[in-house]
Design a protein around this motif. Structure first.
Motif, PDB file in Angstrom:
ATOM      1  N   ALA A 154      -3.237  -3.154  -3.068  1.00  0.00           N
ATOM      2  CA  ALA A 154      -3.337  -4.391  -1.754  1.00  0.00           C
ATOM      3  C   ALA A 154      -4.469  -4.233  -0.930  1.00  0.00           C
ATOM      4  O   ALA A 154      -4.201  -5.542  -0.397  1.00  0.00           O
ATOM      5  N   LYS A 155      -5.645  -3.854  -1.345  1.00  0.00           N
ATOM      6  CA  LYS A 155      -6.850  -4.068  -0.709  1.00  0.00           C
ATOM      7  C   LYS A 155      -7.105  -5.770  -1.216  1.00  0.00           C
ATOM      8  O   LYS A 155      -7.940  -6.743  -0.657  1.00  0.00           O
ATOM      9  N   ARG A 180       1.170  -1.369  -0.172  1.00  0.00           N
ATOM     10  CA  ARG A 180       0.179   0.121   0.132  1.00  0.00           C
ATOM     11  C   ARG A 180       0.849   1.349   0.259  1.00  0.00           C
ATOM     12  O   ARG A 180       0.281   2.099  -0.746  1.00  0.00           O
ATOM     13  N   PRO A 198      -2.004   0.433  -3.692  1.00  0.00           N
ATOM     14  CA  PRO A 198      -3.085   0.436  -2.455  1.00  0.00           C
ATOM     15  C   PRO A 198      -3.826  -0.352  -3.447  1.00  0.00           C
ATOM     16  O   PRO A 198      -4.197  -0.997  -2.246  1.00  0.00           O
TER      17      PRO A 198
END
Length: 418
Positions: A189-190, A89, A186
């Motif tokens: 990363a989810k 992230r 980011p």
């Protein structure tokens, strides 16, 4: 009558010590100021708290003994993935290689650098074909390639036209999602958080070799996430992600600060191709309203044409109602000789899909002698080109790219391997 008072009285037995007193009659709780019942209740509470403390200690020991990750550390699979997600992230940029499925046309090899805000540069290559240059920002992706490269994507009929200009690529045409948006650190990363996957559905496989080290595969919901080297701080770097259904296999590499700076320096010059990009889902047609094939004013003629914009995608798409910038330019000749044209003969107009705009061009022909012939053969041609970004939109993205570069420069480097 015998006097009872004269009878000897047997000695009395000593009384039993009261509760809370020792054999000498001393109060064991002397000084606490509590009645016997309250003292008894307090003793029971203290015993219960002691038992509870022992149970909690045993439970924590059991959790610590059983909650171990694949590397032997005290972590569950989900928490190991969460730490890796936190690492991704905050990455300034990541380098991706691998393959991605192109709709109905096999897998393309990708080689992309995607920054934290989602700016991207790189190439996409179909087997046996030249690469297509790729650039993206703010959820908009553009491709540029020659005729053969476009043919490899199944665009044989339009390949010659597409090769003339860079092309805007929207989700659903070649790929199900926008690549740069999906691979922005980011957002990726989810993916690792697996929020919709129950803990019991996350399984861990045996380590596999990747280059000079091994990585541990985590399987969940048809996807495999391979965690590799442990970094300073305890998190493990994500080496590879196999997406569900074989839609993509992405290898991930960390980038040095020097490499990140080089990407930021290259992006502005590469992004200029978006200025010339066209939208393949836009069609521009022309209708001649006034032309001259014979007599007109001795030195001046006015030509007119109607330009219509049509959106070829679904009317439910947001693009279906967005104005399109159409650049135009007239060329006029009289009897084969170029004719000087006015300022109104070139420029740009904004036209919404389904609408039309009339354009005109004033041309001044060669001078005609007094009393001489005033006729001549005039020929006009108008060239149009729609662009994917309006001038205002392009300038906004240029400013956004500069802001993104500052954000990337301010992000800390990834920690080194432990």
């Amino acid at each position: 009558m015998t006097d009872d008072l004269a009878r000897p009285v047997p000695p009395e037995e000593p009384p039993l010590p009261a509760t809370g007193e020792d054999d000498g009659g001393r109060d064991e709780n002397a000084g606490d100021g509590l009645p016997p019942r309250r003292r008894s209740r307090r003793r029971a509470v203290l015993i219960a708290l002691g038992v509870l403390a022992v149970l909690v200690a045993v439970l924590l020991w059991i959790i610590k003994a059983t909650d171990t990750g694949p590397d032997g550390s005290s972590s569950s699979p989900r928490s190991a993935l969460a730490r890796s997600a936190a690492l991704l992230r905050d990455a300034p940029a990541l380098h991706y290689t691998g393959t991605i499925k192109v709709k109905e046309h096999g897998n393309a090899r990708l080689d992309l650098v995607v920054s934290n805000p989602g700016d991207a540069l790189g190439t996409l290559t179909m087997p046996g074909s030249p690469p297509l240059a790729y650039v993206a920002i703010d959820g908009k992706s553009f491709l540029r390639g020659d005729t053969k490269a476009w043919q490899s994507l199944g665009m044989a009929e339009k390949s010659a036209v597409l090769a003339e200009h860079p092309s805007l690529v929207v989700p659903g045409v070649f790929f199900s999602q926008d690549l740069a948006t999906t691979l922005a650190p980011p957002e990726l990363a989810k993916t690792l958080l697996l929020k919709k996957v129950p803990d019991e559905k996350i399984t861990v496989g045996d380590p596999v070799t990747v280059g000079d080290h091994s990585c541990t595969p985590f399987h969940a919901d048809g996807m495999t996430i391979c965690l590799g080297k442990k970094m300073v701080g305890g998190a493990r770097f994500v080496d590879r992600i196999d997406f569900p259904g074989g839609s993509a296999v992405i290898n991930i590499q960390a980038m040095s600060r020097k490499e990140v700076n080089q990407f930021s320096a290259d992006f502005p010059s590469k992004f200029t191709m978006a200025r010339e990009a066209v939208n393949p889902r836009i069609s521009v047609t022309l209708q001649t309203l006034r032309d001259y094939e014979g007599k007109c004013a001795p030195t001046l003629c006015i030509f007119k044409a109607r330009v219509t914009v049509t959106f070829l995608g679904s009317t439910a798409d947001a693009e279906a109602s967005e104005a399109v910038q159409v650049n135009y330019a007239w060329t006029i000749d009289r009897d084969g000789a170029p004719v000087r044209v006015g300022k109104d003969c070139s420029g740009a107009v904004l036209i919404k899909p389904g609408k039309s705009t009339d354009l005109s061009c004033t041309a001044t022909g060669p001078s005609v002698p007094v009393g001489g012939p005033s006729s001549g053969q005039y020929h006009s041609q108008i060239h149009t080109s729609d662009v994917a970004l309006t001038e205002a939109e392009y300038k906004r993205l240029v400013r956004l790219a500069a802001d993104h570069s500052k954000k990337v420069a301010a992000l800390p480097d990834l920690p080194p391997p432990a």
